[in-house]
Write an enzyme that holds these catalytic residues in place. Structure first.
Site, PDB file in Angstrom:
ATOM      1  CG  HIS A 121      -1.404   1.343   1.678  1.00 15.57           C
ATOM      2  ND1 HIS A 121      -2.271   2.112   0.923  1.00 15.57           N
ATOM      3  CD2 HIS A 121      -1.151   2.070   2.806  1.00 15.57           C
ATOM      4  CE1 HIS A 121      -2.528   3.242   1.572  1.00 15.57           C
ATOM      5  NE2 HIS A 121      -1.851   3.251   2.708  1.00 15.57           N
TER       6      HIS A 121
ATOM      7  CG  ASP B 285       7.715  18.714 -25.589  1.00 16.96           C
ATOM      8  OD1 ASP B 285       7.995  18.134 -24.526  1.00 16.96           O
ATOM      9  OD2 ASP B 285       6.916  18.255 -26.420  1.00 16.96           O
TER      10      ASP B 285
ATOM     11  CD1 TRP C 258       6.635   2.922   4.737  1.00 12.85           C
ATOM     12  CD2 TRP C 258       7.840   3.801   3.064  1.00 12.85           C
ATOM     13  NE1 TRP C 258       7.005   4.188   5.110  1.00 12.85           N
ATOM     14  CE2 TRP C 258       7.748   4.756   4.103  1.00 12.85           C
ATOM     15  CE3 TRP C 258       8.546   4.131   1.916  1.00 12.85           C
ATOM     16  CZ2 TRP C 258       8.342   6.016   4.015  1.00 12.85           C
ATOM     17  CZ3 TRP C 258       9.138   5.395   1.837  1.00 12.85           C
ATOM     18  CH2 TRP C 258       9.035   6.313   2.871  1.00 12.85           C
TER      19      TRP C 258
ATOM     20  CB  SER D 113      11.157   6.194 -13.524  1.00 12.74           C
ATOM     21  OG  SER D 113      10.091   7.090 -13.593  1.00 12.74           O
ATOM     22  CB  SER D 114      12.346   9.457  -9.506  1.00 11.86           C
ATOM     23  OG  SER D 114      11.238   8.747  -9.118  1.00 11.86           O
TER      24      SER D 114
ATOM     25  CG  HIS E 237      12.852  14.198   6.489  1.00 12.56           C
ATOM     26  ND1 HIS E 237      11.692  14.084   7.217  1.00 12.56           N
ATOM     27  CD2 HIS E 237      12.920  15.469   6.084  1.00 12.56           C
ATOM     28  CE1 HIS E 237      11.112  15.265   7.274  1.00 12.56           C
ATOM     29  NE2 HIS E 237      11.846  16.127   6.591  1.00 12.56           N
TER      30      HIS E 237
ATOM     31  CD  GLU F   4       9.921   9.917  -1.817  1.00 16.36           C
ATOM     32  OE1 GLU F   4      10.937  10.205  -2.486  1.00 16.36           O
ATOM     33  OE2 GLU F   4       8.811   9.679  -2.291  1.00 16.36           O
TER      34      GLU F   4
ATOM     35  CE1 TYR G 183       8.961  18.869   4.897  1.00 16.04           C
ATOM     36  CE2 TYR G 183      10.909  17.566   5.330  1.00 16.04           C
ATOM     37  CZ  TYR G 183       9.833  18.294   5.795  1.00 16.04           C
ATOM     38  OH  TYR G 183       9.634  18.426   7.128  1.00 16.04           O
TER      39      TYR G 183
ATOM     40  CB  SER H 136       1.840  29.042  -4.037  1.00 20.54           C
ATOM     41  OG  SER H 136       2.303  28.541  -2.808  1.00 20.54           O
TER      42      SER H 136
ATOM     43  CG  HIS I 109      12.651  13.533  12.124  1.00 22.21           C
ATOM     44  ND1 HIS I 109      12.631  14.748  11.522  1.00 22.21           N
ATOM     45  CD2 HIS I 109      12.032  12.703  11.269  1.00 22.21           C
ATOM     46  CE1 HIS I 109      12.027  14.650  10.351  1.00 22.21           C
ATOM     47  NE2 HIS I 109      11.655  13.413  10.173  1.00 22.21           N
ATOM     48  CG  HIS I 110      11.788   9.248  10.026  1.00 20.31           C
ATOM     49  ND1 HIS I 110      10.439   9.205   9.828  1.00 20.31           N
ATOM     50  CD2 HIS I 110      12.234  10.307   9.318  1.00 20.31           C
ATOM     51  CE1 HIS I 110      10.078  10.190   9.024  1.00 20.31           C
ATOM     52  NE2 HIS I 110      11.162  10.871   8.703  1.00 20.31           N
TER      53      HIS I 110
ATOM     54  CB  THR J 215       6.436  24.656   7.258  1.00 22.40           C
ATOM     55  OG1 THR J 215       7.611  23.883   7.035  1.00 22.40           O
ATOM     56  CG2 THR J 215       5.267  23.981   6.588  1.00 22.40           C
TER      57      THR J 215
ATOM     58  CE  LYS K 139       7.037  26.813   0.945  1.00 17.97           C
ATOM     59  NZ  LYS K 139       6.592  27.427  -0.300  1.00 17.97           N
TER      60      LYS K 139
ATOM     61  NE  ARG L 124       3.940   2.907  11.226  1.00 18.37           N
ATOM     62  CZ  ARG L 124       4.817   3.604  10.495  1.00 18.37           C
ATOM     63  NH1 ARG L 124       5.698   4.399  11.098  1.00 18.37           N
ATOM     64  NH2 ARG L 124       4.825   3.503   9.193  1.00 18.37           N
TER      65      ARG L 124
HETATM   66  C1  HEA Z   1       0.729   9.018  -0.320  1.00 21.48           C
HETATM   67  C2  HEA Z   1       0.668   8.083   0.486  1.00 21.48           C
HETATM   68  C3  HEA Z   1      -0.525   7.447   1.094  1.00 21.48           C
HETATM   69  C4  HEA Z   1      -1.871   7.532   0.819  1.00 21.48           C
HETATM   70  C5  HEA Z   1      -2.538   8.371  -0.245  1.00 21.48           C
HETATM   71  C6  HEA Z   1      -2.541   6.694   1.753  1.00 21.48           C
HETATM   72  C7  HEA Z   1      -3.924   6.517   1.799  1.00 21.48           C
HETATM   73  C8  HEA Z   1      -4.590   5.725   2.729  1.00 21.48           C
HETATM   74  N1  HEA Z   1      -4.016   4.982   3.723  1.00 21.48           N
HETATM   75 FE1  HEA Z   1      -2.010   4.766   4.033  1.00 21.48          FE
HETATM   76  N2  HEA Z   1      -0.030   4.565   4.386  1.00 21.48           N
HETATM   77  C9  HEA Z   1       0.977   5.228   3.766  1.00 21.48           C
HETATM   78  C10 HEA Z   1       0.830   6.155   2.749  1.00 21.48           C
HETATM   79  C11 HEA Z   1      -0.384   6.529   2.199  1.00 21.48           C
HETATM   80  N3  HEA Z   1      -1.619   6.087   2.584  1.00 21.48           N
HETATM   81  C12 HEA Z   1       2.250   4.862   4.311  1.00 21.48           C
HETATM   82  C13 HEA Z   1       3.609   5.407   3.894  1.00 21.48           C
HETATM   83  C14 HEA Z   1       1.990   3.924   5.310  1.00 21.48           C
HETATM   84  C15 HEA Z   1       3.001   3.222   6.205  1.00 21.48           C
HETATM   85  C16 HEA Z   1       3.256   1.840   5.717  1.00 21.48           C
HETATM   86  C17 HEA Z   1       4.147   1.073   6.635  1.00 21.48           C
HETATM   87  O1  HEA Z   1       3.874   1.032   7.835  1.00 21.48           O
HETATM   88  O2  HEA Z   1       5.133   0.525   6.134  1.00 21.48           O
HETATM   89  C18 HEA Z   1       0.548   3.763   5.340  1.00 21.48           C
HETATM   90  C19 HEA Z   1      -0.122   2.933   6.238  1.00 21.48           C
HETATM   91  C20 HEA Z   1      -1.497   2.916   6.397  1.00 21.48           C
HETATM   92  C21 HEA Z   1      -2.157   2.312   7.496  1.00 21.48           C
HETATM   93  C22 HEA Z   1      -1.483   1.645   8.671  1.00 21.48           C
HETATM   94  C23 HEA Z   1      -1.228   0.224   8.380  1.00 21.48           C
HETATM   95  C24 HEA Z   1      -0.501  -0.423   9.507  1.00 21.48           C
HETATM   96  O3  HEA Z   1       0.211   0.242  10.235  1.00 21.48           O
HETATM   97  O4  HEA Z   1      -0.642  -1.645   9.596  1.00 21.48           O
HETATM   98  C25 HEA Z   1      -3.501   2.477   7.298  1.00 21.48           C
HETATM   99  C26 HEA Z   1      -4.545   1.993   8.222  1.00 21.48           C
HETATM  100  O5  HEA Z   1      -5.565   2.515   8.299  1.00 21.48           O
HETATM  101  C27 HEA Z   1      -3.655   3.204   6.078  1.00 21.48           C
HETATM  102  C28 HEA Z   1      -4.877   3.585   5.537  1.00 21.48           C
HETATM  103  C29 HEA Z   1      -5.011   4.395   4.418  1.00 21.48           C
HETATM  104  C30 HEA Z   1      -6.292   4.737   3.842  1.00 21.48           C
HETATM  105  C31 HEA Z   1      -7.619   4.244   4.297  1.00 21.48           C
HETATM  106  C32 HEA Z   1      -6.016   5.571   2.779  1.00 21.48           C
HETATM  107  C33 HEA Z   1      -7.030   6.230   1.874  1.00 21.48           C
HETATM  108  O6  HEA Z   1      -6.752   7.589   1.719  1.00 21.48           O
HETATM  109  C34 HEA Z   1      -7.100   5.563   0.535  1.00 21.48           C
HETATM  110  C35 HEA Z   1      -8.265   6.058  -0.251  1.00 21.48           C
HETATM  111  C36 HEA Z   1      -8.341   5.511  -1.624  1.00 21.48           C
HETATM  112  C37 HEA Z   1      -9.123   4.498  -2.006  1.00 21.48           C
HETATM  113  C38 HEA Z   1      -9.947   3.778  -1.034  1.00 21.48           C
HETATM  114  C39 HEA Z   1      -9.122   3.999  -3.416  1.00 21.48           C
HETATM  115  C40 HEA Z   1     -10.150   4.591  -4.304  1.00 21.48           C
HETATM  116  C41 HEA Z   1     -11.464   3.940  -4.379  1.00 21.48           C
HETATM  117  C42 HEA Z   1     -11.760   2.704  -4.806  1.00 21.48           C
HETATM  118  C43 HEA Z   1     -10.761   1.647  -5.023  1.00 21.48           C
HETATM  119  C44 HEA Z   1     -13.120   2.356  -5.065  1.00 21.48           C
HETATM  120  C45 HEA Z   1     -13.614   1.221  -4.306  1.00 21.48           C
HETATM  121  C46 HEA Z   1     -14.013   1.682  -2.974  1.00 21.48           C
HETATM  122  C47 HEA Z   1     -14.756   0.997  -2.147  1.00 21.48           C
HETATM  123  C48 HEA Z   1     -15.214  -0.371  -2.462  1.00 21.48           C
HETATM  124  C49 HEA Z   1     -15.128   1.588  -0.828  1.00 21.48           C
HETATM  125  N4  HEA Z   1      -2.425   3.462   5.553  1.00 21.48           N
HETATM  126  C1  HEA Z   2       4.299  14.902   2.889  1.00 23.67           C
HETATM  127  C2  HEA Z   2       4.801  14.267   3.822  1.00 23.67           C
HETATM  128  C3  HEA Z   2       5.286  14.765   5.150  1.00 23.67           C
HETATM  129  C4  HEA Z   2       5.470  16.052   5.610  1.00 23.67           C
HETATM  130  C5  HEA Z   2       5.269  17.359   4.907  1.00 23.67           C
HETATM  131  C6  HEA Z   2       5.932  15.912   6.964  1.00 23.67           C
HETATM  132  C7  HEA Z   2       6.252  16.987   7.771  1.00 23.67           C
HETATM  133  C8  HEA Z   2       6.835  16.899   9.018  1.00 23.67           C
HETATM  134  N1  HEA Z   2       7.080  15.730   9.701  1.00 23.67           N
HETATM  135 FE1  HEA Z   2       6.580  13.855   9.084  1.00 23.67          FE
HETATM  136  N2  HEA Z   2       6.371  11.984   8.364  1.00 23.67           N
HETATM  137  C9  HEA Z   2       5.917  11.623   7.122  1.00 23.67           C
HETATM  138  C10 HEA Z   2       5.546  12.487   6.126  1.00 23.67           C
HETATM  139  C11 HEA Z   2       5.629  13.876   6.225  1.00 23.67           C
HETATM  140  N3  HEA Z   2       6.009  14.594   7.319  1.00 23.67           N
HETATM  141  C12 HEA Z   2       5.851  10.202   6.983  1.00 23.67           C
HETATM  142  C13 HEA Z   2       5.401   9.432   5.753  1.00 23.67           C
HETATM  143  C14 HEA Z   2       6.282   9.681   8.199  1.00 23.67           C
HETATM  144  C15 HEA Z   2       6.354   8.224   8.630  1.00 23.67           C
HETATM  145  C16 HEA Z   2       7.291   7.371   7.912  1.00 23.67           C
HETATM  146  C17 HEA Z   2       7.202   5.971   8.429  1.00 23.67           C
HETATM  147  O1  HEA Z   2       7.707   5.740   9.538  1.00 23.67           O
HETATM  148  O2  HEA Z   2       6.612   5.107   7.741  1.00 23.67           O
HETATM  149  C18 HEA Z   2       6.614  10.828   9.037  1.00 23.67           C
HETATM  150  C19 HEA Z   2       7.120  10.709  10.311  1.00 23.67           C
HETATM  151  C20 HEA Z   2       7.610  11.769  11.039  1.00 23.67           C
HETATM  152  C21 HEA Z   2       8.399  11.620  12.229  1.00 23.67           C
HETATM  153  C22 HEA Z   2       8.844  10.310  12.867  1.00 23.67           C
HETATM  154  C23 HEA Z   2       7.811   9.813  13.777  1.00 23.67           C
HETATM  155  C24 HEA Z   2       8.144   8.487  14.335  1.00 23.67           C
HETATM  156  O3  HEA Z   2       8.215   7.520  13.554  1.00 23.67           O
HETATM  157  O4  HEA Z   2       8.348   8.409  15.538  1.00 23.67           O
HETATM  158  C25 HEA Z   2       8.682  12.898  12.666  1.00 23.67           C
HETATM  159  C26 HEA Z   2       9.490  13.205  13.876  1.00 23.67           C
HETATM  160  O5  HEA Z   2      10.043  14.211  14.014  1.00 23.67           O
HETATM  161  C27 HEA Z   2       8.083  13.820  11.732  1.00 23.67           C
HETATM  162  C28 HEA Z   2       8.159  15.200  11.814  1.00 23.67           C
HETATM  163  C29 HEA Z   2       7.697  16.074  10.845  1.00 23.67           C
HETATM  164  C30 HEA Z   2       7.836  17.519  10.947  1.00 23.67           C
HETATM  165  C31 HEA Z   2       8.435  18.300  12.077  1.00 23.67           C
HETATM  166  C32 HEA Z   2       7.308  18.017   9.792  1.00 23.67           C
HETATM  167  C33 HEA Z   2       7.261  19.481   9.413  1.00 23.67           C
HETATM  168  O6  HEA Z   2       7.647  19.672   8.069  1.00 23.67           O
HETATM  169  C34 HEA Z   2       5.908  20.092   9.625  1.00 23.67           C
HETATM  170  C35 HEA Z   2       5.957  21.604   9.568  1.00 23.67           C
HETATM  171  C36 HEA Z   2       4.607  22.253   9.597  1.00 23.67           C
HETATM  172  C37 HEA Z   2       4.021  22.882  10.637  1.00 23.67           C
HETATM  173  C38 HEA Z   2       4.675  22.938  11.971  1.00 23.67           C
HETATM  174  C39 HEA Z   2       2.663  23.514  10.525  1.00 23.67           C
HETATM  175  C40 HEA Z   2       2.635  24.900   9.978  1.00 23.67           C
HETATM  176  C41 HEA Z   2       3.436  25.874  10.756  1.00 23.67           C
HETATM  177  C42 HEA Z   2       2.924  26.955  11.407  1.00 23.67           C
HETATM  178  C43 HEA Z   2       1.476  27.288  11.399  1.00 23.67           C
HETATM  179  C44 HEA Z   2       3.909  27.853  12.040  1.00 23.67           C
HETATM  180  C45 HEA Z   2       3.888  27.961  13.522  1.00 23.67           C
HETATM  181  C46 HEA Z   2       4.072  26.681  14.205  1.00 23.67           C
HETATM  182  C47 HEA Z   2       4.819  26.473  15.280  1.00 23.67           C
HETATM  183  C48 HEA Z   2       5.872  27.383  15.767  1.00 23.67           C
HETATM  184  C49 HEA Z   2       4.566  25.242  16.095  1.00 23.67           C
HETATM  185  N4  HEA Z   2       7.446  13.107  10.754  1.00 23.67           N
HETATM  186 CU   LIG Z   3      10.916  12.897   8.328  1.00 28.72          CU
END
Ligand code: HEA
Ligand code: HEA
Ligand SMILES: [Cu+2]
Ligand code: CUA
Lengths: 292, 536, 269
Positions: B76, B105, B141, B168-169, B252, B254, B256, B267, B301-302, B327, B330, B449
């Site tokens: 997923h 292009d 993942w 590809s990327s 990380h 990634e 962003y 924007s 931080h992860h 952030t 922004k 989780r």
């Molecule tokens: C961009 C990234 C992205 C997106 C878009 C989503 C979208 C969603 N994610 Fe995802 N998720 C991750 C990135 C993302 N996730 C990552 C990185 C993890 C961590 C994996 C790991 O632990 O290794 C994770 C893990 C994760 C978990 C935790 C699993 C676990 O820890 O065991 C769960 C549980 O609820 C979850 C739920 C969902 C749901 C419900 C959506 C929904 O938003 C999805 C909605 C979309 C659809 C549902 C499809 C469209 C509709 C149809 C197909 C039509 C048919 C519909 C019906 C029959 C109802 N995700």
């Molecule tokens: C698009 C994806 C995205 C983005 C933008 C971010 C943004 C941020 N993430 Fe997140 N993060 C993930 C995707 C993302 N993360 C994913 C996928 C994981 C889990 C991976 C995995 O384990 O599978 C994760 C996990 C993750 C962890 C690890 C958690 C753990 O496993 O224990 C941490 C810890 O520091 C973290 C921190 C942050 C912080 C500080 C930001 C900051 O960039 C956020 C900054 C924004 C704000 C703070 C809000 C706006 C600010 C204001 C309004 C200003 C004023 C605010 C203050 C002064 C408080 N993230």
């Molecule tokens: Cu991070």
């Protein structure tokens, strides 16, 4: 607008090409086959891999062939040239980052994990509870001496020679480049040829070194983290030298056929950049893998 | 000046089906392919999420066994990240960047086609592992060793699939950089570029810098499993945690990569519908660059719970917290853009506003996660799952939907149905919050989780969450319907400008955008430029 | 121990866990306040500056003073958050002066506990009731797995880890196969168990009781089924328990003529 003249102000949008799709299929077969081989499935893996390699080769030949033809016919203008150059530069940068991952592993192992296992710094408890008696040192194959005792390749022998060879090849390539710019085709062919030869010599010594390591020193990929970092770094480097040498050879043949002009020779430059990049990586390798 | 389309005698002549969609070089067609591929992957990845949510609907194991559950979690995430979100942004970039900077292009059109065509094969390979002996990857993942090394036959396939996605990327990113730096129309200075172009430029740098590192990391996994190396094995002097450092050095940045283009999209949209120039254009650019820079020094931080030395924990905590500053800039700039504007609320604007609110909520929980002692509690619980789905789903995915509605008329030439669009927005917003908000509570109450089953105490919120998940998924069928309807040309014709407040070059070409645009570089008139403040 | 409808983290049963809880509440409230301000401003703008109300767009697009203010204030807020966090972290990192050391080893899928300096050494795994119920299609109702008045489905073990209250206990944590993580929420931290390396942590439990947790790092198919139970008892009771177990272990060792700290798997089987 439909004329084919190489107008410098015209942006060139190439026509479609089947090579990208062919390349994707080739790549898919190549790595898919390789994965099957790793899983021990030779009956499927071998033909897939070979087919993949063949298709990739055809693709490269065909694609580059197209581009070369278009270039020779003068379809490209400066803007296209700049795009190509940027593409090459950023490709090389991505390669640098690929090596960075392995250098990172080397530094991590030397400066953190091995010392910790040996009880230094934060590793006191690790050593006391799990690896009592293990003395940290570099090179190391870890507390369980994975792969057994091994010997080292002294920096000041073949590696030094190879360093000199690569450095020289960088110089000869530059001479060739100057010759090209000066319009001196004979010199160009000679010095470019020398560069290709030096590349081959480097690879020969590298192969000798590997054979020596495996046969006499018991230094292998399996020699703990030292063997791992040693062979992955030098191995990927060697692979890049191989590619670079092939590219140089291709360029040599193109020069022979009279390709490239004094002021437009992107293909040549790209290969030269690549070669210098391979060179620089080697210097880092020599320093961090062999000398220090 | 004119475009030289070799072998095309008429430059707006469209090639046949195969030539166009398989061998093509046209940025619009390739962009379309990317977007359609991304939508397909979103549905596949979403279906897997629904399997997860169905199993977690009530306590007890009802539907799948734990091995398969873990495969669903892993695949997923890989499908959503590499298959849905990243290609969607590449597709948007492909379509819009040349239009926004007045280029005919992409800079390297054939390579562009290759970047795309690698993807279907990569995902074919990844998804095929689900049908192999021993099933697909089940180590999460993040593919942490030693667990990921226990995988069955799937492992080399997954790793090579990741290599292919990386190739590809990287090629896609190179193309975008070359296009932006080399193909801008005369007068389109860097600091006049639309913010979307800026964010993509910076994202492309991130991609080129970190995708190779991921390739290196997974290569080491491969050699540890098949070629006797000991990178991640303590007995040989390596360290499993070393993998995590290398992985997150990629991982990380990634995240962003998945949010910076989203910032760009928002924007563009907010100024259009606020009818007011973007507030603090330059600050936006610098903030984007700062976020990108900081993203390289926060990776650990992860890994706060892996037992890093105290100094390391503190460094990574402080560095991570700093990201809140740019952030925040922004977020404040978006709000200031709305301030004293003249707003209307068409579907793209609704999604953009939803993005601002819900992304910020996700950002707040991110900031909480950055605080090490608190993260000792939050780590690997549903609190983290809630965090990243807020930034990814209501962040990245919402911005993609906003972008789709915003530019659909430009792509297809017809207006989608505003009524349906609004329904889609409100249903999505309601259900997505039902889906992910309760996960905060679950995490704080102690639900880890990646577990297929849980104690009775967690049942109520899991049930809500699952209902939200299915509701959100079904709402996306509406989206697919709207897109298909537009793509087939049903709906009122769109004007060139489409939106009253829209500014920028892309709105000067007709809708739908002709197959070839800007074959002669446009004359840049600062007044029609996007909402950048071009006066300073 | 999780409660139905629980919304927030538990303050826990140690000084450390309360410090962590306080930080959690602090940062939570800061975020809520900033959220209210930002979303409030945004909501106001949405209501006030809409075209349908005849709003005319202003022309300005920057304001240096405002931009400086909203850069500096967040910096100060962040410092305010980092300060207590740093202190707590330093407090948590100090494992010196412990009176008892317990070695924890994670296996797929159970925990081994060794009381360092004694022969007491046992494994702890999911209880039979939960184990039976959690099988796919078992037909058993998770709600029926109870201990006393608590539902302990998936949160109960055969042999809990017994710890003394009021005593600083140091843990040395490692794993034997893949990475696991040892986590009991009311103690206020989790720590990864990494094969080949030792991580250290400590606790001092105030109140006697039974505290439940789970493995918190994906470790394979039964990751969801390797709970942790800590039985905290007063010091004297603990000393007595340990002495008795130690004696039993020594006796068993002489009887079987194998070292009590022998191969882990031998004990499991
Ligand atoms: C961009 C990234 C992205 C997106 C878009 C989503 C979208 C969603 N994610 Fe995802 N998720 C991750 C990135 C993302 N996730 C990552 C990185 C993890 C961590 C994996 C790991 O632990 O290794 C994770 C893990 C994760 C978990 C935790 C699993 C676990 O820890 O065991 C769960 C549980 O609820 C979850 C739920 C969902 C749901 C419900 C959506 C929904 O938003 C999805 C909605 C979309 C659809 C549902 C499809 C469209 C509709 C149809 C197909 C039509 C048919 C519909 C019906 C029959 C109802 N995700
Ligand atoms: C698009 C994806 C995205 C983005 C933008 C971010 C943004 C941020 N993430 Fe997140 N993060 C993930 C995707 C993302 N993360 C994913 C996928 C994981 C889990 C991976 C995995 O384990 O599978 C994760 C996990 C993750 C962890 C690890 C958690 C753990 O496993 O224990 C941490 C810890 O520091 C973290 C921190 C942050 C912080 C500080 C930001 C900051 O960039 C956020 C900054 C924004 C704000 C703070 C809000 C706006 C600010 C204001 C309004 C200003 C004023 C605010 C203050 C002064 C408080 N993230
Ligand atoms: Cu991070
Ligand atoms: Cu052990 Cu998860």
């Amino acid at each position: 607008m439909a004329n084919h003249a190489p107008d410098q102000n015209i942006y060139y949008v190439p026509h479609g090409s089947k090579w990208p799709l062919v390349g994707s299929i080739g790549l898919f077969l190549l790595v898919g086959g390789f994965a099957n081989l790793m899983n021990g499935n030779r009956t499927l893996g071998l033909p897939m891999t070979l087919a993949g390699v063949a298709i990739m080769l055809v693709m490269l030949y065909g694609w580059f062939g197209n581009v070369i033809t278009e270039s020779v016919r003068g379809f490209y203008n400066r803007q296209v040239g700049t795009s190509f150059r940027m593409g090459m530069i950023w490709f090389i940068f991505s390669e640098v980052m690929f090596f960075a991952a392995f250098f990172g592993a080397l530094f991590y192992a030397r400066m953190l994990s091995v010392p910790w296992l040996g009880g230094e710094g934060d590793g006191v408890a690790t050593n006391a509870f799990l690896w009592q008696g293990f003395e940290p040192a570099w090179p190391s194959n870890g507390p369980q001496s994975i792969g057994g005792e091994f010997g080292l390749i002294p920096a000041w022998s073949v590696p030094l020679l190879n360093t000199l060879i690569l450095l020289t090849s960088g110089v000869t390539l530059t001479i060739a480049h100057h010759a090209l710019k000066a319009g001196n085709r004979a010199q160009l062919l000679i010095w470019l040829g020398v560069t290709v030869l030096l590349g081959c010599v480097f690879l020969f010594y590298q192969a000798e070194e590997y054979i020596h390591a495996y046969r006499d020193l018991n230094l292998t990929l399996g020699s703990g983290v030292y063997g791992s970092t040693f062979f992955m770094l030098t191995g990927f480097h060697g692979l890049h030298v191989t590619l670079g040498t092939i590219m140089l050879a291709v360029i040599w043949f193109r020069c022979l056929k009279g390709h490239f002009t004094k002021d437009d020779h992107f293909g040549f430059e790209a290969v030269a950049w690549y070669w210098h990049f391979v060179d620089v990586v080697w210097l880092a390798l020599f320093l961090f893998v062999y000398v220090l | 000046m004119a475009t030289h389309a070799a072998h095309h005698d008429d430059h707006d002549h469209k090639p046949g089906f195969v030539d166009r969609w398989f061998f093509g070089t046209n940025h619009k067609d390739i962009g379309t392919l990317y977007l359609l591929f991304s939508l397909l992957m979103f549905f596949i990845g979403g279906s897997m999420a629904l399997i997860i949510r169905a199993e977690l609907f009530i306590p007890g194991m009802q539907i799948v066994n734990p091995e398969f559950f873990n495969q669903m979690t892993t695949v997923h995430a890989l499908v959503m990240i590499f298959g849905a979100v990243m290609p969607a942004f590449v597709g948007l970039g492909n379509w819009m960047i040349p239009l926004m900077i007045g280029a005919p292009d992409m800079a390297l059109p054939r390579m562009n086609n290759w970047s795309f065509w690698i993807l279907p094969f990569a995902f074919l390979m990844l998804l095929s592992t689900l049908f192999m002996d021993g099933g697909g990857p089940a180590g999460g993942w993040t593919l942490y060793p030693p667990l990921s090394l226990q995988g069955g036959n799937s492992m080399p396939f997954v790793i090579f699939a990741i290599h292919m996605m990386g190739i590809s990327s990287i090629m896609g990113a190179i193309n975008i950089i070359a296009t932006i730096l080399n193909l801008r129309a005369p007068g389109m200075d860097l600091l006049k570029m639309p913010v979307f172009v800026w964010t993509w430029l910076i994202t492309a740098f991130l991609l080129i810098a970190v995708m190779p590192v991921l390739a290196g990391a997974v290569t080491m996994l491969l050699t540890d499993k098949f070629f006797l190396t000991s990178f991640f094995n303590a007995a040989g002097g390596g360290d499993p945690v070393m993998y995590q450092h290398i992985f997150w050095f990629f991982g990380h940045p990634e995240v962003y990569i998945m949010i910076l283009p989203a910032f760009g999209v928002v924007s563009e949209i907010i100024p259009t519908f606020a009818r007011k120039p973007l507030f603090g254009y330059q600050a936006m650019v610098y903030a984007t660059a700062s976020i990108a820079f900081l993203s390289f020094i926060v990776w650990a931080h992860h890994m706060f719970t892996v037992g890093m030395p105290l100094g390391g924990e503190l460094f990574f905590m402080y560095a991570t917290m700093l990201i809140a500053i740019p952030t925040g800039v922004k977020v404040f700039n978006w709000v200031s853009t709305m301030w004293k504007g003249s707003m209307t609320f068409e579907t793209p604007m609704l999604f953009a506003l939803g993005f601002v609110v819900m992304f910020t909520i996700g950002g707040f929980s991110g900031l909480m996660l950055a605080i090490v002692p608190a993260d000792f509690q939050y780590h690997d619980t549903y609190f983290v799952v809630a965090h990243f789905h807020y930034v990814l789903v209501t962040g990245a995915v919402f911005s993609i939907m906003a972008a789709a509605y915003y530019w659909l008329p430009k792509w297809t030439g017809v207006m989608y149905s505003e009524t349906l669009g609004k329904w889609h927005f409100w249903l999505s917003t309601f259900f997505v919050n039902l889906l992910f908000f309760p996960q905060h509570f679950l995490g704080l109450a102690g639900m880890p989780r990646r577990i297929p089953d849980y104690n009775i105490a967690f049942s109520d919120f899991n049930m809500w969450s699952s209902i939200g998940g299915f509701g959100f998924g079904l709402s996306q069928l509406l989206f697919a319907w709207i897109v298909i309807k537009s793509a087939r040309g049903h709906g009122p014709r769109a004007t060139a400008q489409v939106w009253e407040g829209a500014k920028g070059l892309e709105w000067t070409v007709p809708s739908p955008a002709p197959h070839h645009t800007f074959t002669t570089p446009p004359v840049i008139d600062d007044r029609v430029l996007a909402h950048g403040d071009v006066t300073h | 121990n999780p409660e139905p409808w629980q919304l927030n983290m538990s303050p826990g049963v140690t000084e450390t866990s309360r410090m962590v809880y306080d930080i959690h509440m602090l940062i939570l409230w800061i975020c809520v306040v900033i959220g209210v301000l930002v979303f409030g401003a945004m909501g106001y703008a949405i209501l006030k500056f809409r075209k349908s109300k005849g709003a005319v767009p202003a022309k300005w697009s920057h304001n240096t003073t405002a931009e400086i203010i909203w850069t500096v204030i967040p910096v100060l807020i962040l410092v305010g958050m980092a300060w207590p966090a740093t202190n707590t972290l330093i407090h948590m990192a100090d494992t010196d002066d412990a009176e008892l050391t317990v070695k924890i080893t994670g296996y797929q899928w159970l925990w081994r506990y060794e009381y360092v300096g004694t022969d007491v050494n046992f494994v702890s795994k999911l209880d039979r009731d939960s184990d039976r119920t959690r099988m796919l299609g078992s037909g058993l109702n998770p709600a029926d797995v109870r201990t006393g008045d608590q539902n302990t489905y998936l949160l109960n073990v055969d042999n809990p880890l017994v710890l003394p209250t009021g005593t600083k206990v140091r843990f040395v944590i490692t794993a034997n196969d893949v990475i696991h993580a040892w986590w009991v929420p009311v103690l206020g931290w989790k720590q990864d168990a990494i094969p080949g390396f030792i991580n250290e942590a400590w606790t001092r439990i105030d109140t006697p009781g039974t505290y439940r947790g789970q493995c918190a790092e994906l470790c394979g198919k039964d990751h969801g089924f390797m709970p942790i139970v800590v039985e905290a008892v007063p010091r004297e009771q603990f000393d007595a328990w340990l002495a008795q177990k130690d004696a039993e272990a020594k006796a068993a060792a002489t009887a079987a003529n194998v070292p009590a700290t022998g191969d882990a798997l031998a004990v499991v089987q």
